[in-house]
Scaffold this motif. Sequence first.
Motif, PDB file in Angstrom:
ATOM      1  N   ILE A  95      22.020  76.301  77.108  1.00 56.95           N
ATOM      2  CA  ILE A  95      22.994  77.257  77.548  1.00 56.95           C
ATOM      3  C   ILE A  95      24.203  76.870  78.404  1.00 56.95           C
ATOM      4  CG2 ILE A  95      21.308  77.936  79.530  1.00 56.95           C
ATOM      5  CD1 ILE A  95      22.481  80.865  79.581  1.00 56.95           C
ATOM      6  N   LEU A  96      23.818  76.060  79.338  1.00 56.16           N
ATOM      7  CA  LEU A  96      24.742  75.403  80.336  1.00 56.16           C
ATOM      8  C   LEU A  96      25.918  74.926  79.543  1.00 56.16           C
ATOM      9  CD1 LEU A  96      22.822  73.870  83.157  1.00 56.16           C
ATOM     10  CD2 LEU A  96      24.000  76.092  82.928  1.00 56.16           C
ATOM     11  N   GLU A  97      25.827  74.143  78.378  1.00 63.12           N
ATOM     12  CA  GLU A  97      26.957  73.742  77.615  1.00 63.12           C
ATOM     13  C   GLU A  97      27.727  74.800  77.093  1.00 63.12           C
ATOM     14  OE1 GLU A  97      23.718  74.067  74.730  1.00 63.12           O
ATOM     15  OE2 GLU A  97      23.699  73.302  76.671  1.00 63.12           O
ATOM     16  N   HIS A  98      27.496  75.830  77.098  1.00 66.59           N
ATOM     17  CA  HIS A  98      28.299  77.193  76.458  1.00 66.59           C
ATOM     18  C   HIS A  98      29.060  77.594  77.519  1.00 66.59           C
ATOM     19  CE1 HIS A  98      26.279  77.200  72.452  1.00 66.59           C
ATOM     20  NE2 HIS A  98      25.011  76.957  73.272  1.00 66.59           N
ATOM     21  N   ILE A  99      28.922  77.494  78.968  1.00 69.05           N
ATOM     22  CA  ILE A  99      29.442  78.505  80.085  1.00 69.05           C
ATOM     23  C   ILE A  99      30.456  77.456  80.724  1.00 69.05           C
ATOM     24  CG2 ILE A  99      28.784  79.413  82.043  1.00 69.05           C
ATOM     25  CD1 ILE A  99      26.072  79.773  81.265  1.00 69.05           C
ATOM     26  N   PRO A 100      31.675  77.917  80.673  1.00 68.40           N
ATOM     27  CA  PRO A 100      32.781  77.227  81.280  1.00 68.40           C
ATOM     28  C   PRO A 100      32.386  76.987  82.947  1.00 68.40           C
ATOM     29  CG  PRO A 100      33.912  78.784  79.785  1.00 68.40           C
ATOM     30  CD  PRO A 100      32.207  79.024  79.995  1.00 68.40           C
ATOM     31  N   ASP A 101      31.978  78.101  83.402  1.00 68.05           N
ATOM     32  CA  ASP A 101      31.688  77.846  84.900  1.00 68.05           C
ATOM     33  C   ASP A 101      30.190  77.541  85.123  1.00 68.05           C
ATOM     34  OD1 ASP A 101      31.848  77.634  87.601  1.00 68.05           O
ATOM     35  OD2 ASP A 101      32.491  79.833  88.048  1.00 68.05           O
ATOM     36  N   ASP A 102      29.870  76.483  84.784  1.00 69.07           N
ATOM     37  CA  ASP A 102      28.307  76.066  84.742  1.00 69.07           C
ATOM     38  C   ASP A 102      27.853  76.005  86.066  1.00 69.07           C
ATOM     39  OD1 ASP A 102      29.700  73.720  85.217  1.00 69.07           O
ATOM     40  OD2 ASP A 102      28.341  72.237  84.170  1.00 69.07           O
ATOM     41  N   GLY A 103      28.833  75.712  87.099  1.00 70.36           N
ATOM     42  CA  GLY A 103      28.350  75.503  88.363  1.00 70.36           C
ATOM     43  C   GLY A 103      27.770  76.821  88.969  1.00 70.36           C
ATOM     44  N   LYS A 104      28.436  77.991  88.775  1.00 68.06           N
ATOM     45  CA  LYS A 104      28.172  79.462  89.025  1.00 68.06           C
ATOM     46  C   LYS A 104      26.877  79.612  88.229  1.00 68.06           C
ATOM     47  CE  LYS A 104      28.510  83.484  90.574  1.00 68.06           C
ATOM     48  NZ  LYS A 104      28.107  83.811  91.967  1.00 68.06           N
ATOM     49  N   ALA A 105      26.605  79.437  87.100  1.00 71.74           N
ATOM     50  CA  ALA A 105      25.374  79.648  86.332  1.00 71.74           C
ATOM     51  C   ALA A 105      24.192  78.917  87.106  1.00 71.74           C
ATOM     52  CB  ALA A 105      25.580  79.335  84.734  1.00 71.74           C
ATOM     53  N   ILE A 106      24.356  77.607  87.439  1.00 72.45           N
ATOM     54  CA  ILE A 106      23.345  76.879  88.067  1.00 72.45           C
ATOM     55  C   ILE A 106      23.034  77.517  89.429  1.00 72.45           C
ATOM     56  CG2 ILE A 106      22.877  74.852  89.163  1.00 72.45           C
ATOM     57  CD1 ILE A 106      24.596  73.416  86.689  1.00 72.45           C
ATOM     58  N   ALA A 107      24.148  78.027  90.141  1.00 74.02           N
ATOM     59  CA  ALA A 107      24.027  78.332  91.531  1.00 74.02           C
ATOM     60  C   ALA A 107      23.004  79.768  91.322  1.00 74.02           C
ATOM     61  CB  ALA A 107      25.252  78.668  92.290  1.00 74.02           C
ATOM     62  N   GLU A 108      23.370  80.500  90.479  1.00 74.62           N
ATOM     63  CA  GLU A 108      22.842  82.017  90.141  1.00 74.62           C
ATOM     64  C   GLU A 108      21.022  81.539  89.874  1.00 74.62           C
ATOM     65  OE1 GLU A 108      23.511  85.835  89.817  1.00 74.62           O
ATOM     66  OE2 GLU A 108      24.040  84.518  91.879  1.00 74.62           O
ATOM     67  N   ALA A 109      20.945  80.657  88.975  1.00 71.49           N
ATOM     68  CA  ALA A 109      19.645  80.334  88.644  1.00 71.49           C
ATOM     69  C   ALA A 109      18.598  79.860  89.703  1.00 71.49           C
ATOM     70  CB  ALA A 109      19.724  79.334  87.316  1.00 71.49           C
ATOM     71  N   VAL A 110      19.326  78.952  90.562  1.00 73.64           N
ATOM     72  CA  VAL A 110      18.613  78.312  91.853  1.00 73.64           C
ATOM     73  C   VAL A 110      18.441  79.454  92.791  1.00 73.64           C
ATOM     74  CG1 VAL A 110      18.944  76.751  93.724  1.00 73.64           C
ATOM     75  CG2 VAL A 110      19.572  76.143  91.445  1.00 73.64           C
ATOM     76  N   ARG A 111      19.347  80.548  92.936  1.00 72.79           N
ATOM     77  CA  ARG A 111      19.344  81.469  94.069  1.00 72.79           C
ATOM     78  C   ARG A 111      18.185  82.625  93.556  1.00 72.79           C
ATOM     79  NH1 ARG A 111      20.180  86.824  93.858  1.00 72.79           N
ATOM     80  NH2 ARG A 111      20.947  86.825  91.898  1.00 72.79           N
ATOM     81  N   ILE A 112      17.880  82.612  92.344  1.00 69.38           N
ATOM     82  CA  ILE A 112      16.456  83.501  92.186  1.00 69.38           C
ATOM     83  C   ILE A 112      15.418  82.980  92.047  1.00 69.38           C
ATOM     84  CG2 ILE A 112      18.169  85.113  90.878  1.00 69.38           C
ATOM     85  CD1 ILE A 112      16.810  84.197  88.226  1.00 69.38           C
ATOM     86  N   LEU A 113      15.305  81.462  92.138  1.00 71.74           N
ATOM     87  CA  LEU A 113      14.074  80.665  91.980  1.00 71.74           C
ATOM     88  C   LEU A 113      13.563  80.673  93.468  1.00 71.74           C
ATOM     89  CD1 LEU A 113      12.035  78.786  90.278  1.00 71.74           C
ATOM     90  CD2 LEU A 113      13.632  77.118  90.821  1.00 71.74           C
ATOM     91  N   ARG A 114      12.243  80.991  93.717  1.00 67.88           N
ATOM     92  CA  ARG A 114      11.659  80.666  95.048  1.00 67.88           C
ATOM     93  C   ARG A 114      11.532  79.335  95.386  1.00 67.88           C
ATOM     94  NH1 ARG A 114       6.985  78.271  94.999  1.00 67.88           N
ATOM     95  NH2 ARG A 114       5.490  78.417  93.279  1.00 67.88           N
ATOM     96  N   PRO A 115      11.660  78.994  96.900  1.00 70.79           N
ATOM     97  CA  PRO A 115      11.431  77.680  97.422  1.00 70.79           C
ATOM     98  C   PRO A 115      10.203  77.223  96.810  1.00 70.79           C
ATOM     99  CG  PRO A 115      12.404  79.185  98.778  1.00 70.79           C
ATOM    100  CD  PRO A 115      12.089  79.823  97.761  1.00 70.79           C
ATOM    101  N   GLY A 116      10.047  75.962  96.354  1.00 76.37           N
ATOM    102  CA  GLY A 116       8.864  75.169  95.673  1.00 76.37           C
ATOM    103  C   GLY A 116       8.799  75.652  94.116  1.00 76.37           C
TER     104      GLY A 116
END
Length: 243
Positions: A95-116
């Motif tokens: 999916i990331l290769e389709h998204i111009p702002d891949d940094g934002k997509a990564i940040a959102e995915a990390v945000r909703i993932l719990r620590p660990g």
Amino acid sequence: MLTFDFDRLGVRPGMRAIDIGSGNGRHAYELLRRGADVVAFDQSADDMAEVETMFAALRSEGEVPEGAAARVEVGDALALPYPDDAFDIVVLSEILEHIPDDGKAIAEAVRILRPGGVAAVSVPRWLPEKLCWALSDEYHEVEGGHVRVYRADELAAKLTRAGLTVAHRDHAHALHAPYWWLKCAVGVDNADHPLVRGYHRLLVWDMMSAPPLTRLLDRALNPLIGKSVALYLTKDEVTVGAP
């Protein structure tokens, strides 16, 4: 056709999992079969309607463990409608290769993932992808097409800066790389070309039958021409008192 090793992901019943950019739902189905509480998330309402139908089919066929749950959600990967630390597992496959702002997509995915928690991220591998771009402009110059070619170290660095730690790197789908080179060489829309049609039949047979010979060949070739690079990561634990 799974890109990830779900044993390595450590999926257990009751875990909260999301497949972002779920598309046809292949990874969401495997998460559900393993007992997770799954969200299939994608911007395509049509795709999500089909995935929802398949979720129901899996239940009717008895392939869903008791207590497991699944739902679909249509939305934007740059603005995920979930609170922080909402999931134990996040999947981002091709999916990331389709998204111009891949940094934002990564940040959102990390945000909703719990620590660990665990993340599984895959993109097209640099060499097979560069060959596709060289053979055909049509391959990537389409609406919603690929906007970049990643080197694995570049992707790993972006994910690390976002708060993830790479635990393992792998490659997948070596037998699919020549198929895409053929398509790019003869025209990506020329599905009736005899070489493309013949190779497609081979891939379908391989996926449906999983014969030992082609499975062994795929594993042997993955380090050389695997079509996808797959990263397995964990979200850094937050230190108490840290800013």
